[in-house]
Write an enzyme that holds these catalytic residues in place. Structure first.
Site, PDB file in Angstrom:
ATOM      1  N   ARG A  35      -9.937  11.537 -18.004  1.00 55.38           N
ATOM      2  CA  ARG A  35      -8.880  12.825 -18.372  1.00 55.38           C
ATOM      3  C   ARG A  35      -9.913  13.742 -19.442  1.00 55.38           C
ATOM      4  O   ARG A  35      -9.825  14.777 -19.334  1.00 55.38           O
ATOM      5  CB  ARG A  35      -7.725  12.398 -18.897  1.00 55.38           C
ATOM      6  CG  ARG A  35      -6.698  11.879 -17.788  1.00 55.38           C
ATOM      7  CD  ARG A  35      -5.466  11.468 -18.483  1.00 55.38           C
ATOM      8  NE  ARG A  35      -4.377  11.580 -17.300  1.00 55.38           N
ATOM      9  CZ  ARG A  35      -3.419  11.035 -17.496  1.00 55.38           C
ATOM     10  NH1 ARG A  35      -2.790  10.777 -18.556  1.00 55.38           N
ATOM     11  NH2 ARG A  35      -2.411  10.878 -16.369  1.00 55.38           N
ATOM     12  N   LYS A 206      11.163   2.729  -5.349  1.00 55.84           N
ATOM     13  CA  LYS A 206      12.511   3.300  -5.391  1.00 55.84           C
ATOM     14  C   LYS A 206      12.543   4.606  -4.461  1.00 55.84           C
ATOM     15  O   LYS A 206      11.868   5.379  -4.468  1.00 55.84           O
ATOM     16  CB  LYS A 206      13.160   3.463  -6.721  1.00 55.84           C
ATOM     17  CG  LYS A 206      13.279   1.948  -7.436  1.00 55.84           C
ATOM     18  CD  LYS A 206      13.910   2.651  -8.780  1.00 55.84           C
ATOM     19  CE  LYS A 206      13.998   1.462  -9.618  1.00 55.84           C
ATOM     20  NZ  LYS A 206      14.536   1.823 -11.083  1.00 55.84           N
ATOM     21  N   GLY A 355      -0.419   9.305 -10.001  1.00 56.10           N
ATOM     22  CA  GLY A 355       0.250   7.829 -10.363  1.00 56.10           C
ATOM     23  C   GLY A 355      -0.317   6.695  -9.821  1.00 56.10           C
ATOM     24  O   GLY A 355      -1.417   6.743  -9.918  1.00 56.10           O
TER      25      GLY A 355
END
Length: 398
Positions: A35, A206, A355
């Site tokens: 990053r 999920k 992610g």
């Protein structure tokens, strides 16, 4: 279109740059500096243009005063100095005379990093969340420290914080940096204006985390491949036995409605790699119905083959979420198989929405095989849902 660095005059100006230096640090040592490296093009451009460069970032969450000792940006200032090959001034404050004087004393082409913006979330051991609740006074104060604002932190673009929305609301000129500019261009190409056939791959644990993505992409994609733990909620909706697999009982009816309205667009796995508990030991395999004592931890070999066949000929692929518990040696084959299939596509635009899927692709050695891997998991997920990102929305238009 938002203003970019090339649209504004930064020469001889004090430029406030929100970067995303939220990197993993263990025992004071940065374990992954990707990053920081991603911010270098913007920082180097500003140095070349004789700007006075004022950088700031959050690092993790600050929940109590004691967190501050181990969540300082000082190690990041040292790493940035090494990467830039020039002095980086570090101020261990988020406001006050010392910070103001240090900024005022900066010369053209010099770089200053100030302390973790989330230190503003806890004052005298009281949780006040000045940064993360976009405290008006704090946004105005930070805006007063410079001439213009550059948002180059895509990882927080979905948040309405004092260090992005607060500053941009209170400064005369704002733009996005090169990192954010690239993110927006890549996501627009992959999600808003895809070349067809367009295949979306959605994984993760999920259904509730991905409802918005499925809703948005059902209108855009030619096929939506679903894997990961969320697939078992869909299996339950189809009436299959799922053993001890993860299932969101309150989302079974929703999954059923998605299957009905998708007109065959949604493609589910046809087999599973299973275990009798959540552990990394050799897999068992089951078809569409799982034994009562088993839980699905990955897609099975027939599903890998099915998904690889579906991906052949795709012109655009957007992927968010792994196919199984890729951290386990015995349950990473599904994610590897999908990675390989996408990596081997010829003349396709391939996008990973940050992610866990980004972590998986990088960890498994496929970092350079995709057109774009997003640096912002939450922000790219919300973009894929079709949501407005407040940290981008507030930036001035061209």
């Amino acid at each position: 279109m938002k203003k970019t660095l090339k649209d504004v005059n930064v020469s001889n100006k004090t430029v406030l740059v929100r970067v995303d230096f939220n990197v993993p640090i263990k025992d004071g040592v940065i374990t992954d500096d990707n990053r920081i490296r991603a911010a270098l093009p913007t920082i180097n451009y500003l140095i070349e243009k004789n700007s006075k460069v004022v950088l700031f970032s959050h690092l993790s969450r600050i929940k109590e005063e004691a967190d501050k000792a181990k969540k300082s940006l000082r190690p990041i200032a040292e790493k940035l100095e090494e990467l830039l090959g020039k002095k980086v001034f570090f101020v261990d404050q988020t406001r006050g005379k010392e910070l103001e004087n240090s900024i005022n004393n900066l010369k053209n082409g010099e770089v200053l990093l100030f302390e973790n913006t989330r230190f503003e979330d806890v004052k005298d051991n009281e949780v006040v969340k000045y940064e993360s609740k976009n405290n008006e006074e704090l946004g105005k104060y930070w805006a007063s420290l410079g001439d213009l604002f550059v948002n180059d932190a895509f990882g927080t673009a979905h948040r309405k914080h004092a260090s992005n929305v607060g500053i941009a609301s209170n400064i005369s000129e704002s733009c996005v940096g090169f990192l954010v500019q690239k993110e927006l261009e890549m996501l627009a190409k992959g999600i808003d204006n895809p070349e067809h056939p367009f295949i979306a791959i959605i994984g993760g644990a999920k259904v509730s985390d991905k409802i918005g993505v499925i809703d948005n992409l059902l209108t855009k994609a030619d096929k939506i491949i679903i894997g990961g733990g969320m697939a078992y909620t869909f299996f339950k909706a189809q009436g299959h036995s799922i053993g001890k697999s993860l299932c969101e009982e309150d989302k079974v009816e929703l999954a059923k409605s998605y299957l009905e309205k998708s007109n065959g667009k949604i493609v589910l796995p046809v087999d599973s790699a299973t275990n009798n508990e959540f552990k990394d030991s050799p897999a068992n395999f089951a078809g569409l119905d799982l034994p009562e004592d088993q839980m699905g931890l990955d897609i099975g070999p027939k599903s890998i083959e099915l998904f690889q066949d579906l991906l052949k000929g795709a012109k655009t692929v957007a992927w968010n979420g792994p196919m199984g518990v890729f951290e386990f040696e015995h349950y990473k084959k599904g994610t590897v198989g999908v990675c390989e299939a996408i990596a081997n596509l010829k003349d396709a635009f391939t996008l990973i929405g940050g992610g866990d899927s980004a972590a998986a692709a990088i960890q498994l050695g496929y970092k350079d095989k995709f057109t774009h891997i997003s640096t912002g998991g939450g922000a790219s997920l919300e973009y894929m849902e079709g949501k407005v990102l407040p940290g981008i929305d507030i930036i001035q238009n061209k």
